[in-house]
Write a protein that holds these residues in place. Structure first.
Motif, PDB file in Angstrom:
ATOM      1  N   GLN A  40       0.436   3.100  -9.646  1.00 51.07           N
ATOM      2  CA  GLN A  40       1.649   1.981  -9.661  1.00 51.07           C
ATOM      3  C   GLN A  40       1.150   0.734 -10.432  1.00 51.07           C
ATOM      4  O   GLN A  40       1.850  -0.032 -11.014  1.00 51.07           O
ATOM      5  N   LYS A 106       6.796   4.002  -8.484  1.00 48.51           N
ATOM      6  CA  LYS A 106       7.010   2.473  -8.069  1.00 48.51           C
ATOM      7  C   LYS A 106       6.162   1.571  -9.262  1.00 48.51           C
ATOM      8  O   LYS A 106       5.054   2.101  -9.550  1.00 48.51           O
ATOM      9  N   SER A 109       7.718  -5.004  -8.034  1.00 52.72           N
ATOM     10  CA  SER A 109       8.970  -5.946  -7.862  1.00 52.72           C
ATOM     11  C   SER A 109       9.402  -6.732  -9.094  1.00 52.72           C
ATOM     12  O   SER A 109      10.489  -6.925  -9.541  1.00 52.72           O
ATOM     13  N   ALA A 132      -1.225 -12.169  -9.135  1.00 54.74           N
ATOM     14  CA  ALA A 132      -1.915 -11.057  -9.560  1.00 54.74           C
ATOM     15  C   ALA A 132      -3.519 -11.022  -9.314  1.00 54.74           C
ATOM     16  O   ALA A 132      -4.270 -10.289  -8.883  1.00 54.74           O
ATOM     17  N   SER A 205       3.753  -2.833   6.871  1.00 53.51           N
ATOM     18  CA  SER A 205       3.211  -2.231   5.711  1.00 53.51           C
ATOM     19  C   SER A 205       2.572  -1.009   6.057  1.00 53.51           C
ATOM     20  O   SER A 205       1.597  -1.088   7.119  1.00 53.51           O
ATOM     21  N   HIS A 207       0.537   1.169   4.594  1.00 54.27           N
ATOM     22  CA  HIS A 207      -0.735   1.509   4.248  1.00 54.27           C
ATOM     23  C   HIS A 207      -2.064   0.504   4.427  1.00 54.27           C
ATOM     24  O   HIS A 207      -3.049   1.031   4.524  1.00 54.27           O
ATOM     25  N   LYS A 217      -8.374  -1.929   0.091  1.00 52.12           N
ATOM     26  CA  LYS A 217      -7.813  -3.386   0.062  1.00 52.12           C
ATOM     27  C   LYS A 217      -9.030  -4.114   1.088  1.00 52.12           C
ATOM     28  O   LYS A 217      -9.745  -3.675   1.843  1.00 52.12           O
ATOM     29  N   ASN A 221      -1.844  -7.997   3.245  1.00 53.31           N
ATOM     30  CA  ASN A 221      -0.849  -8.553   2.279  1.00 53.31           C
ATOM     31  C   ASN A 221      -0.740 -10.157   2.808  1.00 53.31           C
ATOM     32  O   ASN A 221      -0.569 -10.674   1.790  1.00 53.31           O
TER      33      ASN A 221
HETATM   34  N1  BYC Z   1       6.703  -4.085  -5.519  1.00 56.48           N
HETATM   35  O1  BYC Z   1       2.012  -0.441   2.854  1.00 56.48           O
HETATM   36  P1  BYC Z   1       2.228  -1.447   1.456  1.00 56.48           P
HETATM   37  C1  BYC Z   1       0.295  -7.722 -12.844  1.00 56.48           C
HETATM   38  C2  BYC Z   1       5.525  -0.729  -1.911  1.00 56.48           C
HETATM   39  S1  BYC Z   1       0.768  -6.338 -11.976  1.00 56.48           S
HETATM   40  C3  BYC Z   1       7.037  -2.762  -5.461  1.00 56.48           C
HETATM   41  O2  BYC Z   1       1.884  -2.823   1.758  1.00 56.48           O
HETATM   42  P2  BYC Z   1      -0.018  -0.941  -0.248  1.00 56.48           P
HETATM   43  C4  BYC Z   1       0.857  -8.246 -14.029  1.00 56.48           C
HETATM   44  C5  BYC Z   1       3.998   0.146  -1.899  1.00 56.48           C
HETATM   45  O3  BYC Z   1       3.669   0.536  -3.130  1.00 56.48           O
HETATM   46  C6  BYC Z   1       0.802  -6.359 -10.305  1.00 56.48           C
HETATM   47  N2  BYC Z   1       6.676  -1.950  -4.408  1.00 56.48           N
HETATM   48  O4  BYC Z   1       1.621  -0.642   0.176  1.00 56.48           O
HETATM   49  C7  BYC Z   1       1.082  -7.484 -14.886  1.00 56.48           C
HETATM   50  C8  BYC Z   1       4.557   1.095  -0.794  1.00 56.48           C
HETATM   51  O5  BYC Z   1       5.228   2.179  -1.385  1.00 56.48           O
HETATM   52  P3  BYC Z   1       4.675   3.799  -1.344  1.00 56.48           P
HETATM   53  C9  BYC Z   1       0.840  -5.254  -9.577  1.00 56.48           C
HETATM   54  C10 BYC Z   1       5.779  -2.542  -3.659  1.00 56.48           C
HETATM   55  O6  BYC Z   1      -0.079   0.035  -1.624  1.00 56.48           O
HETATM   56  C11 BYC Z   1       1.541  -7.955 -16.093  1.00 56.48           C
HETATM   57  C12 BYC Z   1       5.429   0.302   0.271  1.00 56.48           C
HETATM   58  O7  BYC Z   1       5.926  -0.858  -0.654  1.00 56.48           O
HETATM   59  N3  BYC Z   1      -0.500  -5.304  -8.787  1.00 56.48           N
HETATM   60  O8  BYC Z   1      -0.457  -8.103 -11.959  1.00 56.48           O
HETATM   61  O9  BYC Z   1      -0.970  -0.837   0.706  1.00 56.48           O
HETATM   62  C13 BYC Z   1       1.834  -9.380 -16.527  1.00 56.48           C
HETATM   63  C14 BYC Z   1       4.575  -0.232   1.364  1.00 56.48           C
HETATM   64  O10 BYC Z   1       3.920  -1.378   1.127  1.00 56.48           O
HETATM   65  C15 BYC Z   1       5.484  -3.861  -3.593  1.00 56.48           C
HETATM   66  C16 BYC Z   1      -0.702  -4.283  -8.387  1.00 56.48           C
HETATM   67  O11 BYC Z   1      -0.362  -3.194  -8.281  1.00 56.48           O
HETATM   68  C17 BYC Z   1       5.883  -4.556  -4.764  1.00 56.48           C
HETATM   69  N4  BYC Z   1       5.578  -5.898  -4.810  1.00 56.48           N
HETATM   70  O12 BYC Z   1      -0.005  -2.452  -0.813  1.00 56.48           O
HETATM   71  C18 BYC Z   1       1.352 -10.128 -15.252  1.00 56.48           C
HETATM   72  C19 BYC Z   1      -2.143  -4.455  -7.640  1.00 56.48           C
HETATM   73  N5  BYC Z   1       4.695  -4.252  -2.696  1.00 56.48           N
HETATM   74  O13 BYC Z   1       3.576   3.596  -2.572  1.00 56.48           O
HETATM   75  C20 BYC Z   1       0.975  -9.684 -14.152  1.00 56.48           C
HETATM   76  C21 BYC Z   1      -2.609  -3.228  -6.741  1.00 56.48           C
HETATM   77  C22 BYC Z   1       4.590  -3.049  -1.897  1.00 56.48           C
HETATM   78  O14 BYC Z   1       4.369   3.867   0.074  1.00 56.48           O
HETATM   79  N6  BYC Z   1      -1.669  -2.886  -5.768  1.00 56.48           N
HETATM   80  N7  BYC Z   1       5.145  -2.022  -2.451  1.00 56.48           N
HETATM   81  O15 BYC Z   1       5.992   4.565  -1.745  1.00 56.48           O
HETATM   82  C23 BYC Z   1      -1.775  -3.413  -4.285  1.00 56.48           C
HETATM   83  O16 BYC Z   1      -2.748  -4.441  -4.118  1.00 56.48           O
HETATM   84  C24 BYC Z   1      -1.132  -2.817  -3.474  1.00 56.48           C
HETATM   85  O17 BYC Z   1      -0.634  -1.637  -3.752  1.00 56.48           O
HETATM   86  C25 BYC Z   1       0.114  -3.609  -2.975  1.00 56.48           C
HETATM   87  C26 BYC Z   1       0.925  -2.957  -1.740  1.00 56.48           C
HETATM   88  C27 BYC Z   1      -0.512  -4.721  -2.454  1.00 56.48           C
HETATM   89  C28 BYC Z   1       0.898  -3.934  -3.855  1.00 56.48           C
END
Ligand code: BYC
Length: 327
Positions: A40, A106, A109, A132, A205, A207, A217, A221
């Motif tokens: 994602q 996904k 957003s 980010a 949340s 996860h 993590k 969040n």
């Molecule tokens: N948008 O239990 P949760 C960037 C989904 S790129 C969409 O909290 P988790 C940049 C979540 O996936 C920024 N969906 O989940 C690039 C889950 O759905 P599934 C991206 C969202 O994973 C270019 C459900 O909601 N950064 O920086 O523990 C130019 C429940 O959520 C969102 C990353 O990806 C959202 N906002 O925590 C400039 C960082 N939020 O999978 C900038 C890495 C939640 O069960 N990711 N969902 O279907 C993370 O740190 C974590 O995955 C999150 C969510 C904090 C985003």
């Protein structure tokens, strides 16, 4: 060794801050969670190129154009490091692309909002890249080695992106009335969606609790969102602008800023595919993939020809090994 013992040893390693590497034993759910999150994240970087890519030809000067071009290229690079990190867990890049292009995967957003003016480039840099960084610096200490290492370089580049965004806004904030208005308008439109980037509240949340236990993590969040609000509430003062939240107020007891309610209905609506630009973003991404088919085919054909030549050369070399040398 039985599965319980393996799971116990795995958790002990995590608790001792020992990195998990691709060849190590890991629970299926840990692997799945990482594939989900890293893929994602990779998709977000790639789709994240679109809202800004949209402004490369309209940047107000050659200097701004060169900087924006470099930033968008950095994002492509981030996507590639992240796809590579996810591949170490056993998923192929083709599978991940399929998930993105078919609309099953996904991505953040935030990239489903339109970029209406040049000031949006500033607001994205300051707020979106700022959010980010807040989220990703702790990920460089996450328990999975390849993800953590990818994040180190990504965060260095994100920090340059954030500064360039702030500098765009600072320039506009010192400009004429129309430029200041444009600056405030962009901040107003990007503020709430940026807060949504951190994901649902900890209570909603599914996860977070397990990901914290596995040290994927390092903060929840809500914790990261609060840190972000605290930083931005101070930084906005340097711009002489305001954040669009009448409830934003320093709370001396909590030593944090209080802030107003987030529109979670809007958030879930965007996540489910119904935001202002979801369809457009996906269609543009798929079109780019299709337009690039000839490059992939040409690269593959070249590679096949190269290996065929190498094979033929090796065979010839072998068959002439014992032949008498030319006089
Ligand atoms: N948008 O239990 P949760 C960037 C989904 S790129 C969409 O909290 P988790 C940049 C979540 O996936 C920024 N969906 O989940 C690039 C889950 O759905 P599934 C991206 C969202 O994973 C270019 C459900 O909601 N950064 O920086 O523990 C130019 C429940 O959520 C969102 C990353 O990806 C959202 N906002 O925590 C400039 C960082 N939020 O999978 C900038 C890495 C939640 O069960 N990711 N969902 O279907 C993370 O740190 C974590 O995955 C999150 C969510 C904090 C985003």
């Amino acid at each position: 060794m039985d599965a319980n013992k393996l799971a116990e040893q795995f958790q002990q390693k995590i608790d001792a801050d020992i990195k998990i590497e691709p060849q190590d034993w890991m629970p299926d759910e840990y692997r799945k969670t990482l594939i989900r999150q890293i893929s994602q994240h990779a998709h977000s970087e790639i789709v994240g190129m679109l809202p800004e890519g949209n402004w490369i030809t309209r940047a107000p000067s050659l200097r701004r154009k060169a900087i924006l071009l470099a930033k968008v290229q950095d994002e492509a690079g981030h996507g590639l490091y992240l796809y590579s990190a996810a591949e170490t867990l056993g998923i192929t890049r083709d599978e991940m692309y399929y998930q993105l292009h078919s609309g099953k995967a996904k991505y953040s957003s935030i990239f489903n909002y339109p970029t209406l003016t040049w000031a949006d480039m500033g607001a994205i840099g300051w707020l979106v890249d700022g959010a980010a960084i807040m989220n990703q610096v702790p990920l460089s200490r996450c328990s999975y080695g390849p993800y953590a290492r990818a994040m180190v370089r990504i965060c260095k580049e994100e920090s340059f992106h954030q500064r360039q965004g702030f500098e765009i806004l600072l320039t506009l904030s010192k400009g004429n009335a129309a430029q200041r208005k444009m600056c405030q308008d962009a901040i107003n439109r990007w503020w709430w969606p940026s807060l949504m980037m951190f994901g649902p509240t900890d209570n909603d949340s599914p996860h977070t609790a397990q990901s914290m236990k596995w040290k994927i993590k390092r903060f929840t969040n809500d914790e990261l969102r609060q840190k972000f609000v605290d930083v931005c509430a101070e930084q906005v003062k340097f711009l002489g602008m305001t954040l669009p939240d009448k409830d934003l107020k320093w709370n001396e007891e909590r030593k944090h800023y209080d802030f107003g309610p987030i529109n979670w209905e809007e958030f879930w609506n965007v996540v489910k595919g119904n935001g202002p630009c979801n369809k457009e973003r996906l269609a543009t991404r798929v079109q780019a993939w299709e337009d690039g088919a000839w490059v992939r085919e040409a690269a593959l054909a070249y590679e096949e020809k190269k290996s065929a030549r190498k094979y033929a050369f090796q065979n010839t070399a072998k068959s002439t090994e014992n032949a008498p040398a030319f006089q």
